[in-house]
Design an enzyme around this catalytic site. Sequence first.
Site, PDB file in Angstrom:
ATOM      1  CG  HIS A   1      15.753   1.060  -7.404  1.00 16.72           C
ATOM      2  ND1 HIS A   1      15.225   1.767  -6.339  1.00 16.72           N
ATOM      3  CD2 HIS A   1      15.954   1.654  -8.424  1.00 16.72           C
ATOM      4  CE1 HIS A   1      15.213   3.090  -7.228  1.00 16.72           C
ATOM      5  NE2 HIS A   1      15.366   2.721  -8.306  1.00 16.72           N
TER       6      HIS A   1
ATOM      7  CG  ASP B   1      16.303   2.686 -11.687  1.00 15.46           C
ATOM      8  OD1 ASP B   1      15.584   3.484 -11.290  1.00 15.46           O
ATOM      9  OD2 ASP B   1      17.473   2.785 -11.582  1.00 15.46           O
TER      10      ASP B   1
ATOM     11  CG  HIS C   1      11.257   2.472  -5.421  1.00 17.34           C
ATOM     12  ND1 HIS C   1      11.697   3.083  -4.282  1.00 17.34           N
ATOM     13  CD2 HIS C   1      11.381   1.363  -5.504  1.00 17.34           C
ATOM     14  CE1 HIS C   1      12.841   2.105  -4.064  1.00 17.34           C
ATOM     15  NE2 HIS C   1      12.523   1.122  -4.633  1.00 17.34           N
TER      16      HIS C   1
ATOM     17  CG  HIS D   1      12.339   6.744  -8.545  1.00 18.99           C
ATOM     18  ND1 HIS D   1      12.505   6.980  -9.986  1.00 18.99           N
ATOM     19  CD2 HIS D   1      13.519   6.224  -8.257  1.00 18.99           C
ATOM     20  CE1 HIS D   1      13.630   5.951 -10.470  1.00 18.99           C
ATOM     21  NE2 HIS D   1      14.181   5.519  -9.470  1.00 18.99           N
TER      22      HIS D   1
HETATM   23 ZN   LIG Z   1      15.839   4.509  -9.515  1.00 18.63          ZN
END
Ligand SMILES: [Zn+2]
Length: 363
Positions: free
Chosen positions: A271, A171, A257, A254
């Site tokens: 995540h 992340d 993602h 992101h």
């Molecule tokens: Zn994140």
Amino acid sequence: MANIIIAPGKYIQGKGEINNLGSYVSNLGSKSLILISPSGLKRVGENVENSFKETNTKIVFESFNGECSRNEINRLIEILKQNNCDNIIGIGGGKILDTAKAVAYYTGHPVSIVPTIASTDAPCSALSVVYTDEGAFEEYVFLPQNPNLVLIDTELVAKAPARLLVSGMGDALATYFEAKACFASNSTTCAGGTSTLAALGIAKLCYETLLSDGLKAKLAVENKVCTKAVENIIEANTLLSGIGFESGGLAAAHAIHNGFTVLDSCHHLYHGEKVAFGTITQLVLENAPLSEIEEVILFCKNVGLPINLEDMGITNVKPEELMSVAEAACAEGETIHNMPFTVTADMVYSAILTADALGKSYK
Ligand SMILES: [Zn+2]
């Protein structure tokens, strides 16, 4: 548009700091509602209770129901009111922390955040992610203020499974590249303004810390010990990435993602693991220098983050599936549109396949 940076009121990190929680919280109120899981209560309940003994602050423990949902938030608002509490403390993982933040917001009281893992950069942010009772995403609640206090006991975090810390590194890996893109495009960040030199500098430090200490930290945590490298990575994952993403901005990594969440085959991933591959894809998308892409791929390979589609759980690549990922990544309002150039689903599709091939070449 003004440049804006936001951050938690106070950030405390160190070995055994859970034993000082009471003294830090005591100036935030006279009665704290402490939201915690039953297993968390077993592990640290006594330490927390003892930390309040010398203070004038009373405490009430309440078990978390397992989901940061509207029903759970409303249940806790009632419990807070019935007990006349004037502040709330969340101890545990992301959902507990997000719930505590939301309860504080709706009741107008201070909130203290005590993460027991470092798997995402959410703890420091002024954001709660709300789900349905069944666990499906419902909405982002943007809060007017960051937590009053964030306290991390590094000894506790070092004892959590290594995969969680590594996921937090994934992340945090995206933070600098997304902040750089937002700086270039002058995009609005979660902080409600354009970026600052400070946020960009923090994001850069986040990336440099991952490169220098990531592998050492992973190996230490696999052996359940807390070293200086572990402490640095906890700070990178939580504070540096937290301020970096919120005030530096999110971009393609992101959004990609989010695109991968449409595939069932990726649901077993955390995540940060999906964000790591999203970062490699963003670098391909912006045609970053090969040396930069290589640095990121080798980092991911060393710490055990995905570097190709097979690592992401996609063994049989179907073009229409990847196209659905690319389309979801480019949905209206997605942060991919913060990139300093126009991005289409075709471009994302091509970048994913190229990132996959590049990753394979380092296997
Ligand atoms: Zn994140």
